[in-house]
Scaffold this motif. Structure first.
Motif, PDB file in Angstrom:
ATOM      1  N   ILE B 156       0.849  -1.208   0.000  1.00 11.88           N
ATOM      2  CA  ILE B 156       0.000   0.000   0.000  1.00 11.88           C
ATOM      3  C   ILE B 156       0.873   1.242   0.000  1.00 11.88           C
ATOM      4  O   ILE B 156       0.657   2.195  -0.750  1.00 11.88           O
ATOM      5  CB  ILE B 156      -0.905   0.028   1.235  1.00 11.88           C
ATOM      6  CG1 ILE B 156      -1.764  -1.213   1.316  1.00 11.88           C
ATOM      7  CG2 ILE B 156      -1.794   1.254   1.219  1.00 11.88           C
ATOM      8  CD1 ILE B 156      -2.495  -1.300   2.624  1.00 11.88           C
ATOM      9  N   GLY B 157       1.895   1.230   0.870  1.00 10.15           N
ATOM     10  CA  GLY B 157       2.768   2.397   0.986  1.00 10.15           C
ATOM     11  C   GLY B 157       3.455   2.696  -0.335  1.00 10.15           C
ATOM     12  O   GLY B 157       3.504   3.844  -0.770  1.00 10.15           O
ATOM     13  N   ILE B 160       1.003   4.256  -2.797  1.00 10.49           N
ATOM     14  CA  ILE B 160       0.684   5.661  -2.503  1.00 10.49           C
ATOM     15  C   ILE B 160       1.819   6.562  -2.976  1.00 10.49           C
ATOM     16  O   ILE B 160       1.594   7.604  -3.582  1.00 10.49           O
ATOM     17  CB  ILE B 160       0.500   5.873  -0.982  1.00 10.49           C
ATOM     18  CG1 ILE B 160      -0.691   5.098  -0.471  1.00 10.49           C
ATOM     19  CG2 ILE B 160       0.312   7.344  -0.675  1.00 10.49           C
ATOM     20  CD1 ILE B 160      -0.864   5.224   1.021  1.00 10.49           C
ATOM     21  N   LEU B 161       3.044   6.139  -2.703  1.00  6.94           N
ATOM     22  CA  LEU B 161       4.163   7.040  -2.967  1.00  6.94           C
ATOM     23  C   LEU B 161       4.481   7.192  -4.446  1.00  6.94           C
ATOM     24  O   LEU B 161       5.025   8.212  -4.850  1.00  6.94           O
ATOM     25  CB  LEU B 161       5.405   6.573  -2.210  1.00  6.94           C
ATOM     26  CG  LEU B 161       5.343   6.789  -0.701  1.00  6.94           C
ATOM     27  CD1 LEU B 161       6.644   6.396  -0.057  1.00  6.94           C
ATOM     28  CD2 LEU B 161       5.028   8.235  -0.367  1.00  6.94           C
ATOM     29  N   ARG B 163       2.198   6.932  -6.974  1.00  2.12           N
ATOM     30  CA  ARG B 163       1.066   7.345  -7.791  1.00  2.12           C
ATOM     31  C   ARG B 163       1.281   8.757  -8.317  1.00  2.12           C
ATOM     32  O   ARG B 163       1.949   9.567  -7.681  1.00  2.12           O
ATOM     33  CB  ARG B 163      -0.215   7.282  -6.972  1.00  2.12           C
ATOM     34  CG  ARG B 163      -1.382   6.907  -7.791  1.00  2.12           C
ATOM     35  CD  ARG B 163      -2.520   6.429  -6.956  1.00  2.12           C
ATOM     36  NE  ARG B 163      -2.615   7.140  -5.673  1.00  2.12           N
ATOM     37  CZ  ARG B 163      -3.444   6.779  -4.717  1.00  2.12           C
ATOM     38  NH1 ARG B 163      -4.217   5.742  -4.883  1.00  2.12           N
ATOM     39  NH2 ARG B 163      -3.506   7.446  -3.586  1.00  2.12           N
ATOM     40  N   LYS B 164       0.706   9.042  -9.493  1.00  8.50           N
ATOM     41  CA  LYS B 164       0.854  10.378 -10.071  1.00  8.50           C
ATOM     42  C   LYS B 164       0.255  11.415  -9.134  1.00  8.50           C
ATOM     43  O   LYS B 164      -0.755  11.166  -8.479  1.00  8.50           O
ATOM     44  CB  LYS B 164       0.101  10.417 -11.400  1.00  8.50           C
ATOM     45  CG  LYS B 164       0.993  10.327 -12.606  1.00  8.50           C
ATOM     46  CD  LYS B 164       0.158  10.634 -13.828  1.00  8.50           C
ATOM     47  CE  LYS B 164       0.973  10.564 -15.092  1.00  8.50           C
ATOM     48  NZ  LYS B 164       0.093  10.575 -16.258  1.00  8.50           N
ATOM     49  N   LEU B 165       0.872  12.584  -9.127  1.00 11.22           N
ATOM     50  CA  LEU B 165       0.305  13.666  -8.318  1.00 11.22           C
ATOM     51  C   LEU B 165      -1.009  14.098  -8.952  1.00 11.22           C
ATOM     52  O   LEU B 165      -1.110  14.217 -10.166  1.00 11.22           O
ATOM     53  CB  LEU B 165       1.261  14.858  -8.310  1.00 11.22           C
ATOM     54  CG  LEU B 165       2.477  14.763  -7.411  1.00 11.22           C
ATOM     55  CD1 LEU B 165       3.342  15.983  -7.603  1.00 11.22           C
ATOM     56  CD2 LEU B 165       2.055  14.672  -5.966  1.00 11.22           C
ATOM     57  N   SER B 166      -2.017  14.352  -8.118  1.00 14.72           N
ATOM     58  CA  SER B 166      -3.297  14.801  -8.650  1.00 14.72           C
ATOM     59  C   SER B 166      -3.204  16.285  -8.983  1.00 14.72           C
ATOM     60  O   SER B 166      -2.260  16.968  -8.596  1.00 14.72           O
ATOM     61  CB  SER B 166      -4.392  14.560  -7.622  1.00 14.72           C
ATOM     62  OG  SER B 166      -4.132  15.365  -6.509  1.00 14.72           O
ATOM     63  N   PRO B 168      -4.866  19.048  -7.925  1.00 11.40           N
ATOM     64  CA  PRO B 168      -4.713  20.014  -6.827  1.00 11.40           C
ATOM     65  C   PRO B 168      -3.340  19.952  -6.181  1.00 11.40           C
ATOM     66  O   PRO B 168      -2.777  20.999  -5.816  1.00 11.40           O
ATOM     67  CB  PRO B 168      -5.790  19.599  -5.818  1.00 11.40           C
ATOM     68  CG  PRO B 168      -6.650  18.621  -6.469  1.00 11.40           C
ATOM     69  CD  PRO B 168      -5.991  18.151  -7.713  1.00 11.40           C
ATOM     70  N   GLN B 169      -2.759  18.745  -6.092  1.00 11.46           N
ATOM     71  CA  GLN B 169      -1.443  18.641  -5.468  1.00 11.46           C
ATOM     72  C   GLN B 169      -0.399  19.345  -6.312  1.00 11.46           C
ATOM     73  O   GLN B 169       0.464  20.051  -5.806  1.00 11.46           O
ATOM     74  CB  GLN B 169      -1.063  17.174  -5.294  1.00 11.46           C
ATOM     75  CG  GLN B 169      -1.605  16.583  -4.017  1.00 11.46           C
ATOM     76  CD  GLN B 169      -1.285  15.108  -3.914  1.00 11.46           C
ATOM     77  OE1 GLN B 169      -1.354  14.368  -4.890  1.00 11.46           O
ATOM     78  NE2 GLN B 169      -0.942  14.665  -2.731  1.00 11.46           N
ATOM     79  N   SER B 172      -0.790  23.040  -5.885  1.00 11.42           N
ATOM     80  CA  SER B 172      -0.284  23.554  -4.613  1.00 11.42           C
ATOM     81  C   SER B 172       1.240  23.536  -4.609  1.00 11.42           C
ATOM     82  O   SER B 172       1.883  24.404  -4.033  1.00 11.42           O
ATOM     83  CB  SER B 172      -0.840  22.746  -3.449  1.00 11.42           C
ATOM     84  OG  SER B 172       0.023  21.718  -3.088  1.00 11.42           O
ATOM     85  N   MET B 173       1.829  22.571  -5.334  1.00 12.60           N
ATOM     86  CA  MET B 173       3.285  22.516  -5.398  1.00 12.60           C
ATOM     87  C   MET B 173       3.822  23.739  -6.132  1.00 12.60           C
ATOM     88  O   MET B 173       4.759  24.404  -5.688  1.00 12.60           O
ATOM     89  CB  MET B 173       3.709  21.235  -6.121  1.00 12.60           C
ATOM     90  CG  MET B 173       5.146  20.877  -5.932  1.00 12.60           C
ATOM     91  SD  MET B 173       5.434  19.267  -6.642  1.00 12.60           S
ATOM     92  CE  MET B 173       7.165  19.083  -6.374  1.00 12.60           C
ATOM     93  N   GLU B 175       2.291  26.546  -6.546  1.00 11.91           N
ATOM     94  CA  GLU B 175       1.973  27.729  -5.741  1.00 11.91           C
ATOM     95  C   GLU B 175       3.038  27.941  -4.658  1.00 11.91           C
ATOM     96  O   GLU B 175       3.543  29.055  -4.457  1.00 11.91           O
ATOM     97  CB  GLU B 175       0.610  27.494  -5.098  1.00 11.91           C
ATOM     98  CG  GLU B 175       0.045  28.622  -4.275  1.00 11.91           C
ATOM     99  CD  GLU B 175      -1.186  28.123  -3.538  1.00 11.91           C
ATOM    100  OE1 GLU B 175      -1.380  28.530  -2.387  1.00 11.91           O
ATOM    101  OE2 GLU B 175      -1.934  27.290  -4.127  1.00 11.91           O
ATOM    102  N   ARG B 176       3.403  26.827  -4.007  1.00 12.68           N
ATOM    103  CA  ARG B 176       4.418  26.934  -2.954  1.00 12.68           C
ATOM    104  C   ARG B 176       5.758  27.353  -3.511  1.00 12.68           C
ATOM    105  O   ARG B 176       6.472  28.154  -2.914  1.00 12.68           O
ATOM    106  CB  ARG B 176       4.587  25.575  -2.253  1.00 12.68           C
ATOM    107  CG  ARG B 176       3.479  25.245  -1.311  1.00 12.68           C
ATOM    108  CD  ARG B 176       3.663  23.851  -0.781  1.00 12.68           C
ATOM    109  NE  ARG B 176       4.902  23.749  -0.017  1.00 12.68           N
ATOM    110  CZ  ARG B 176       4.998  24.076   1.267  1.00 12.68           C
ATOM    111  NH1 ARG B 176       3.937  24.531   1.914  1.00 12.68           N
ATOM    112  NH2 ARG B 176       6.132  23.945   1.908  1.00 12.68           N
ATOM    113  N   ARG B 191      20.725  24.178   8.806  1.00 13.36           N
ATOM    114  CA  ARG B 191      20.881  24.513  10.221  1.00 13.36           C
ATOM    115  C   ARG B 191      21.919  23.587  10.825  1.00 13.36           C
ATOM    116  O   ARG B 191      22.112  22.467  10.372  1.00 13.36           O
ATOM    117  CB  ARG B 191      19.559  24.325  10.947  1.00 13.36           C
ATOM    118  CG  ARG B 191      18.530  25.318  10.511  1.00 13.36           C
ATOM    119  CD  ARG B 191      17.236  25.030  11.222  1.00 13.36           C
ATOM    120  NE  ARG B 191      16.153  25.701  10.554  1.00 13.36           N
ATOM    121  CZ  ARG B 191      15.549  25.206   9.487  1.00 13.36           C
ATOM    122  NH1 ARG B 191      15.917  24.042   8.987  1.00 13.36           N
ATOM    123  NH2 ARG B 191      14.571  25.860   8.916  1.00 13.36           N
TER     124      ARG B 191
END
Lengths: 515, 194
Positions: B156-157, B160-161, B163-166, B168-169, B172-173, B175-176, B191
């Protein structure tokens, strides 16, 4: 030659009732995953299923509470005070984390079904870390927990900081796991068994005493990494800062208390002091001394570094390092206990400390999640400037959590600290007394940065516009649970401690003080 | 006697391959040296009467995992590794710690040599495939079940990792990233790790 005779086979000694709470959590994880694959992104439904699963698991766990300490699966699983008290903490942490995550899921595009499933599997791993009475089970539990948290730390995939956090945690965590595994292998070589009860019996007369020492040292590295003690703490601030805040809450509280459960079982119950036996006395003295020095360093470095932070999440990360140091004081007290009652009381004290730390820290992280807005953008101290009277409910609750982390009387943090310092003082040992004094001094140091957040919230002027966020229902529930927990455990702690003080599996104990 | 000779040949080969793996700057050479380490180790397992582990070592490590590693290296088309000058001061610390570890290792060897010899049960058949199989499904039934959950979760992990970014993601990337450039924060903020 190659035939197997039935009478030669080892009976696996299947005892399903003893692992029923773990099985329910794993089953819930599978159900959540399957539901999500048919009806994706139903965050309230998968959340509700998870919460119900955790509640059922907790119900069965509580119904086991009055049973005598027992083992099952050929001694691989132990159901005793340590297991029961820590497991109830894990279930609470997991449930509150699910409630906190709803804010995050609202603001961002989170694969929520998978997230809930991962969280449940991580809980499953944590539960086995507390109930495993065998190094094999403990390692598997730890790996299950670790792999789930590596993924959860990187769930905000569009964010470089989250990626960095997951990558760092993965590489360093695997490294620490390798140390732990190597230590376990050496312990097996030295004692000929992976079962902790048998290791405790064999410690008096190990095959190779030197391997036992090196194995113990390597296990300290592995567990020290997971509970974030100095000098194995370097990953903590970066990972905690980069991970999504609900995941940070889960890591700071859940992973830490699970690692403490295994750490306690392996060292306190597996490497006991057997008076008059040189091998055992030397091993015991070595680990107690090493851990005491680590505890003092952990508290000091954690607190001093926390003062220097200007990001609330990093501050809480360093504070979590310091709190690992406080919990270790109780841990070492358990190692130095003079009789079984004292030892079990000290173990219960550490479990209670993790419970108080859990409610307090989860509450604090819940508010940080809400105030952090989308992508945790607002987590610097200056983002908290002057919000005190604009969002009084949030600010006062956060202040309460800060005071509890500091250890103010009438809050849970105070009772937790009192409980873990007491066994260390009762040991009447110079090093342990020095450690408790260091802990007291550190508590005073920590006042600076906990109070600083309160001062910032109430007495700084805010130059930019700020609207108090609406508090969603799930978060209200989480805050209600944590606030009530902080107050209840702070005022009526006796009942809980009494419930936690159950005897542990692991009978090797000969009364006697070290000369 | 033959076993001892085999041990020294393949233990030496394993160490030589390990050094060559760290020494080479080309990742492909390192990967191939690592295969050498795995193969020499598997010979050592055979001499220790653990044929199953030896076979698994070849099949899984030298076979499956290293093929994957070599593929990734070739696909990524990596450049030669450059030493990090910024972290040069760490070499001394690392060397010192390595020395301590080496001394510790020799101490352990010395202590084990001095310890009284343990009687070895020659009837022991732990390394055989059949005994591993029976142990897995009798004595170690619970750990095998836990590994089942562990693997499920790892799948599962992994899914998830990668998978294509959707949409909105992705937004937001971007935008950031714009926000970061706007604030001019692109200075290195390494630091000092306390």
């Amino acid at each position: 030659m190659n035939t197997i005779l039935l009478q030669n086979l080892v009976n696996p000694n299947v005892n399903l009732p003893i692992v029923l709470p773990e099985m329910i959590v794993a089953l819930t994880g599978v159900i959540v995953m399957l539901y999500d694959s048919f009806v994706p992104r139903q965050r309230s439904v998968t959340g509700a299923i998870s919460l119900i699963g955790l509640a059922i698991s907790a119900f069965f766990l509580v119904s086991m509470w009055n049973d005598a300490p027992q083992t099952g699966w050929n001694g691989m699983i132990a159901s005793d005070g340590l297991r029961l008290s820590f497991t109830i903490v894990f279930l609470l942490v997991s449930a509150v984390t699910i409630l906190i995550s709803s804010v995050w899921a609202d603001n961002e595009d989170v694969p929520i079904g998978e997230y809930h499933a991962l969280l449940l599997f991580a809980t499953f791993g944590m539960m086995f870390m507390a109930s495993g009475n065998d190094l094999v089970i403990i390692f598997l539990g730890l790996e299950t927990l670790s792999i789930a948290t590596y993924v959860m730390a990187g769930l905000r995939r569009g964010d470089l900081k989250s990626n960095e956090s997951a990558m760092k945690y993965f590489i360093l965590g695997s490294f620490a796991s390798a140390f732990l595994l190597y230590g376990m292998a050496l312990i097996y070589g030295a004692t000929g068994s992976t079962n902790i009860t048998e290791i405790a019996l064999k410690v008096a007369n190990p095959n190779f005493p030197a391997l036992l020492l090196v194995g113990g040292a390597m296990m300290i590295v592995g567990f020290g990494f997971k509970v974030a003690t100095v000098p194995f703490h370097v990953w903590t601030p970066d990972v905690y800062e980069g991970a999504p805040t609900p995941v940070t809450a889960f890591m700071a509280v859940g992973s830490k208390s699970a690692a403490f459960a295994s750490f306690l079982r392996v060292f306190v119950l597996g490497f006991p002091l057997i008076a008059g036996v040189q091998a055992s006395e030397f091993l015991h003295e070595s680990w107690v001394t090493a851990l005491s020095v680590m505890a003092i360093l952990t508290m000091t470095v954690g607190n001093i570094a926390a003062i220097l932070q200007d990001n609330v999440k990093r501050m809480l990360a360093y504070s979590s390092i310091a709190h690992a140091g406080y919990a270790m004081v109780g841990f070492i007290g358990a190692g130095m206990a003079k009789n079984m009652q004292q030892r079990d009381a000290a173990i219960a004290a550490v479990a209670f400390y993790m419970l108080t730390y859990a409610v307090t820290n989860l509450g604090a992280f819940a508010i940080v999640t809400l105030l952090g807005q989308k992508n945790d953008r607002r987590t610097a101290f200056e983002d908290y400037n002057g919000i005190g009277f604009r969002a009084p409910a949030l600010a006062f609750t956060l202040s309460l959590f800060m005071l509890s982390l500091l250890g103010l009387p009438l809050t849970a943090g105070f009772m937790g600290k009192v409980m873990v310092f007491r066994p260390a003082l009762e040991a009447n040992n110079l090093l342990l007394t020095v450690m408790v004094i260091a802990a007291a001094v550190n508590t005073a140091i920590s006042a600076y940065y906990y109070l600083r957040l309160i001062v910032v919230m109430f007495f700084r002027e805010r130059t930019t516009d700020w609207l108090a966020p609406r508090i969603p229902t799930a978060l209200t529930a989480a805050l209600l649970i944590t606030v009530l927990g902080v107050l209840y455990f702070g005022i009526f702690s006796d009942g809980v401690i009494e419930k936690f003080s159950k005897s542990s599996v692991g009978t090797v104990f000969k009364a006697g003080t070290r000369p | 006697m033959a076993t001892t000779a085999l041990f020294f040949v393949f233990a030496g080969l394993a160490i030589a391959c390990a050094i060559s793996m760290v020494y080479h700057k080309n990742p492909l050479y390192s990967a191939i040296s690592l295969i050498g380490v795995f193969v020499s180790l598997s010979v050592l397992y055979v001499t220790l009467a653990a044929p199953f582990i030896a076979a698994v070592q070849i099949l899984i490590y030298a076979g499956a995992i290293m093929v994957l590693v070599v593929f990734v290296i070739m696909l990524l088309n990596m450049e030669e590794d450059k030493p990090l000058n910024r972290l040069r001061y760490l070499y001394a610390i690392g060397g010192g710690l390595g020395l301590i570890l080496l001394v510790q290792t020799f101490f352990v060897f010395y202590a084990v040599m001095r310890a009284p010899k343990q009687a070895v049960n020659t009837e022991e058949t732990i390394g055989k495939t059949m005994s591993i199989g029976t142990a897995m499904y009798t004595e170690y039934l619970l750990p095998v079940e836990i590994v089942g959950i562990l693997l499920l979760m790892a799948i599962i992990g992994g899914v998830i990792l990668v998978r294509k970014l959707s949409q909105p993601q992705m937004e937001s990337m971007v935008e950031r990233e714009l926000e970061r450039r706007h604030e001019g924060e692109d200075k290195d903020d390494y630091r000092i790790a306390l």
